[in-house]
Write a protein that holds these residues in place. Structure first.
Motif, short mmCIF file in Angstrom:
data_model
loop_
_atom_site.label_atom_id
_atom_site.label_comp_id
_atom_site.label_asym_id
_atom_site.label_seq_id
_atom_site.Cartn_x
_atom_site.Cartn_y
_atom_site.Cartn_z
N GLN A 11 38.83 -46.93 4.78
CA GLN A 11 38.46 -48.34 4.81
C GLN A 11 39.64 -49.26 4.48
OE1 GLN A 11 35.42 -49.00 6.00
NE2 GLN A 11 35.20 -46.78 6.08
N ASP A 12 40.57 -48.78 3.67
CA ASP A 12 41.71 -49.59 3.23
C ASP A 12 42.98 -49.02 3.84
OD1 ASP A 12 43.85 -50.75 1.86
OD2 ASP A 12 42.75 -50.87 -0.03
N LEU A 13 43.57 -49.75 4.78
CA LEU A 13 44.74 -49.27 5.51
C LEU A 13 45.91 -48.99 4.58
CD1 LEU A 13 45.78 -48.59 8.32
CD2 LEU A 13 46.64 -50.92 8.47
N SER A 14 46.11 -49.79 3.58
CA SER A 14 47.21 -49.59 2.65
C SER A 14 47.04 -48.28 1.87
CB SER A 14 47.29 -50.77 1.68
OG SER A 14 48.32 -50.57 0.75
N GLU A 15 45.83 -48.03 1.40
CA GLU A 15 45.56 -46.78 0.70
C GLU A 15 45.67 -45.58 1.64
OE1 GLU A 15 42.11 -46.55 -1.83
OE2 GLU A 15 42.34 -48.65 -2.41
N PHE A 16 45.23 -45.76 2.87
CA PHE A 16 45.34 -44.72 3.89
C PHE A 16 46.80 -44.31 4.07
CE2 PHE A 16 46.13 -44.01 8.50
CZ PHE A 16 45.34 -42.89 8.73
N GLN A 17 47.68 -45.30 4.22
CA GLN A 17 49.09 -45.02 4.44
C GLN A 17 49.74 -44.44 3.18
OE1 GLN A 17 50.12 -48.92 6.01
NE2 GLN A 17 50.26 -48.06 8.08
N GLN A 106 39.83 -53.32 14.85
CA GLN A 106 40.56 -52.82 16.02
C GLN A 106 42.04 -52.60 15.69
OE1 GLN A 106 39.45 -55.99 18.72
NE2 GLN A 106 38.14 -54.60 19.92
N THR A 107 42.61 -53.51 14.92
CA THR A 107 44.00 -53.38 14.49
C THR A 107 44.17 -52.14 13.61
OG1 THR A 107 44.35 -55.77 14.60
CG2 THR A 107 45.90 -54.50 13.25
N ASN A 108 43.25 -51.96 12.67
CA ASN A 108 43.30 -50.77 11.81
C ASN A 108 43.19 -49.49 12.63
OD1 ASN A 108 43.57 -52.35 9.54
ND2 ASN A 108 41.47 -52.10 8.85
N LEU A 109 42.31 -49.50 13.62
CA LEU A 109 42.14 -48.33 14.48
C LEU A 109 43.44 -48.02 15.21
CD1 LEU A 109 40.45 -46.13 15.83
CD2 LEU A 109 39.63 -47.87 17.45
N LYS A 110 44.09 -49.03 15.76
CA LYS A 110 45.36 -48.81 16.46
C LYS A 110 46.43 -48.27 15.53
CE LYS A 110 44.48 -52.24 20.00
NZ LYS A 110 44.77 -53.58 20.50
N LEU A 111 46.47 -48.78 14.31
CA LEU A 111 47.46 -48.29 13.35
C LEU A 111 47.18 -46.85 12.95
CD1 LEU A 111 47.89 -51.50 11.17
CD2 LEU A 111 49.57 -50.49 12.73
#
Length: 149
Positions: A11-17, A106-111
């Motif tokens: 859910q959180d792109l920063s935590e994902f990365q 959609q942006t998160n999905l692409k990243l």
């Protein structure tokens, strides 16, 4: 070296990365691991190089598999959310909050999808690494060690 285990927060792109960065530490340290795993001539009799090489190969393979699975799980979750938001948007085309939320997802999905490309580069780099003995194909070395042990 065992791969660090980390749960990916999709859910959180920063935590994902950040979690991926932790999970990729084994790949970042592969040169050091190889230099300490493959013994020099003076230590060759004290260490079973084929066994330590196989262990490194196994841990690297496990790390790559678990990261790819985690990334694909997050991609599937994000894709499901994008589809759900699209359906909601078709029902309420004037809802700006919904449109912004859809664009963000959609942006998160692409990243997240681009992380699969990064993963491929990281994996390729880890299998072919420069060592104190020159360029070494770790996959070949591990297969050779496994077959000739």
């Amino acid at each position: 070296m065992a791969a660090p285990s980390a749960e990916l927060n999709c859910q959180d792109l920063s935590e994902f990365q950040d979690a991926l960065r932790v999970m990729r530490q084994i790949d970042d340290r592969i040169v050091h691991e190889l230099n300490t795993t493959i013994p020099t001539a003076s230590f060759a009799r004290k260490i079973d190089a084929s066994q330590t090489c196989k262990q490194l190969y196994d841990s690297l393979t496990k790390a790559h598999t678990s990261r790819e699975k985690a990334i694909k799980t997050c991609i599937n979750q994000s894709s499901t959310m994008v589809n759900k938001l699209r359906e909601e948007r078709y029902k309420d085309m004037d809802n700006l909050t919904l449109i912004k939320q859809l664009r963000k997802e959609q942006t998160n999905l692409k990243l997240m999808q681009s992380e699969l490309n990064v993963e491929e580069v990281v994996n390729d780099r880890s299998w072919k690494v420069p060592t104190h003995a020159g360029t070494l194909d770790l996959f070949y070395l591990a297969q050779f060690s496994i077959l000739h042990a």
